[in-house]
Design an enzyme around this catalytic site. Structure first.
Site, PDB file in Angstrom:
ATOM      1  N   HIS A 274     -15.028  -2.482   1.245  1.00  0.00           N
ATOM      2  CA  HIS A 274     -13.616  -3.356   1.500  1.00  0.00           C
ATOM      3  C   HIS A 274     -13.636  -4.549   1.134  1.00  0.00           C
ATOM      4  O   HIS A 274     -14.784  -5.161   1.314  1.00  0.00           O
ATOM      5  CB  HIS A 274     -13.470  -2.975   2.997  1.00  0.00           C
TER       6      HIS A 274
ATOM      7  N   GLU B 231     -14.913  -7.476   3.452  1.00  0.00           N
ATOM      8  CA  GLU B 231     -16.173  -6.905   4.122  1.00  0.00           C
ATOM      9  C   GLU B 231     -17.747  -7.590   3.226  1.00  0.00           C
ATOM     10  O   GLU B 231     -18.552  -6.914   3.124  1.00  0.00           O
ATOM     11  CB  GLU B 231     -16.388  -5.460   4.537  1.00  0.00           C
TER      12      GLU B 231
ATOM     13  N   HIS C  65     -20.565  -1.132   6.321  1.00  0.00           N
ATOM     14  CA  HIS C  65     -19.257  -1.578   6.696  1.00  0.00           C
ATOM     15  C   HIS C  65     -19.228  -2.786   7.650  1.00  0.00           C
ATOM     16  O   HIS C  65     -20.170  -2.924   8.249  1.00  0.00           O
ATOM     17  CB  HIS C  65     -18.252  -0.555   6.829  1.00  0.00           C
TER      18      HIS C  65
ATOM     19  N   GLU D 276     -21.561   0.054  10.913  1.00  0.00           N
ATOM     20  CA  GLU D 276     -20.486  -0.966  11.076  1.00  0.00           C
ATOM     21  C   GLU D 276     -21.190  -2.310  11.539  1.00  0.00           C
ATOM     22  O   GLU D 276     -21.461  -2.537  12.699  1.00  0.00           O
ATOM     23  CB  GLU D 276     -19.489  -0.676  12.022  1.00  0.00           C
TER      24      GLU D 276
END
Length: 350
Positions: free
Chosen positions: A116, A119, A261, A320
């Site tokens: 992304h 990110e 992520h 994450e």
């Protein structure tokens, strides 16, 4: 002294390059109004002649962002450390998507990041990680208690630090008149001039919604036209970045995959009950060395980890990193590194 801005540069990066404070650049360049102002390729910036102490911090510790240009600057050093570099494909804007690998073992493991646009911390983390892994391997020393050389006799690690180079550049430098996708991006962004919220590729497709694992279901609940985030595309695997990772995965026999992520400090490890039973023990081990919370599923479809589990029946994990609002501040990198370097090392032992 004048500096001509290059692709991927920001106010913070330029200040670090010349060993001055971002504030100093603002003071001597009235056309730059804030530290987070976009500076575009070709823009002239005046560098003040300020006598500062020698900059002793490393690039990894510096308070700067990370993009494709930073990765490419690291490639010669990585090669000298024995890291193999290949290009697995190209982005929409024809930027190379690099795969780095190290080790000689039969077990193949795959780490990826930079999916992304906002990110980029994951790209910085993975590039630093393989750099340090290679450094300890070359010295024959333990890395935080792990015998790296022995691990790399059993494992071959593949790392794609930056899947979405075009998107990261957009978040860091914004859009400008001679940008090849200026009109398209401005249309998608409804004329707004800031891009911190942008997570898609340059065509407005979310690369982690592109995978043929419940794609139709995910697409129904997502934007139906190109968008800054969550648009799944006209179909699965329409984007060259996703296609490149797909081909790369199919060419190998990865024992398991870790997709990085941000943010949330959790580890997703399941998909519709299709994950192998050993996934639960594996994620428990990753959790112990990172302090991140295991969560079975994100209740979503279309992700790379989801597709890998469905396609192969092997384990896949989405990590994450960090906590806050994307893009996380540059100051959060210390926490991301300290909480994930052992996780990435443990990931070689699963």
């Amino acid at each position: 002294m004048k500096h001509i801005v290059k692709k991927g540069e920001t106010v913070k990066k330029i200040a670090y390059l010349y060993n001055v404070r971002p504030f100093d650049l603002l003071f001597f360049n009235p056309h730059i109004y804030a530290e987070n102002s976009y500076v575009h390729p070709g823009m002239e910036i005046h560098i003040p002649a300020i006598q500062a102490e020698q900059n002793i911090i490393t690039d990894w510790d510096s308070q700067t962002e990370f993009s494709q240009s930073d990765l490419e600057k690291r490639l010669p050093d990585l090669k000298n450390l024995g890291v193999r570099v290949e290009i697995l494909g190209y982005s929409v804007m024809n930027q190379p998507i690099y795969a780095l690998s190290i080790g000689s073992g039969k077990k193949e493991v795959f780490y990826s990041g930079g999916w992304h646009a906002n990110e980029w911390h994951t790209s910085k983390f993975l590039t630093r990680y393989i750099h340090e892994l290679a450094t300890f391997h070359k010295k024959g020393e333990l890395m935080y208690g792990y015998d790296v050389s022995k691990l790399l006799q059993d494992v071959t690690l593949y790392v794609v630090p930056l899947v979405n180079p075009d998107g990261v550049d957009l978040v860091l430098q914004g859009i400008y008149p001679d940008h090849p996708f200026s009109k398209e991006v401005q249309h998608i962004n409804k004329g707004a001039k800031r891009f911190e919220h942008w997570s898609s590729n340059i065509r407005g497709v979310d690369l982690n919604h592109q995978w043929p694992a419940g794609w139709e279901e995910e697409a129904k609940g997502s934007p139906q036209i190109p968008w800054a985030r969550h648009y799944s595309g006209k179909g699965p695997l329409t984007e060259p970045e996703a296609q490149a990772v797909y081909r790369f995965t199919m060419e190998h026999s990865f024992a398991y995959v870790l997709a990085f992520h941000s943010q949330g400090q959790v580890i997703y490890w399941g998909y519709r009950g299709l994950e192998p039973k050993e996934s639960k023990e594996m994620v428990h081990r990753l959790s112990l060395v990172s302090s991140y919370t295991p969560v079975h599923t994100a209740e979503s479809d279309g992700g790379y980890k989801d597709w890998f589990i469905q396609e192969t029946g092997r384990a896949g994990f989405t990590i994450e990193v960090g906590v806050g609002t994307n893009p996380l501040s540059v100051e959060t990198f210390a926490e991301i590194w300290s909480n994930n370097c052992l996780l990435a090392l443990e990931g070689l032992t699963l």
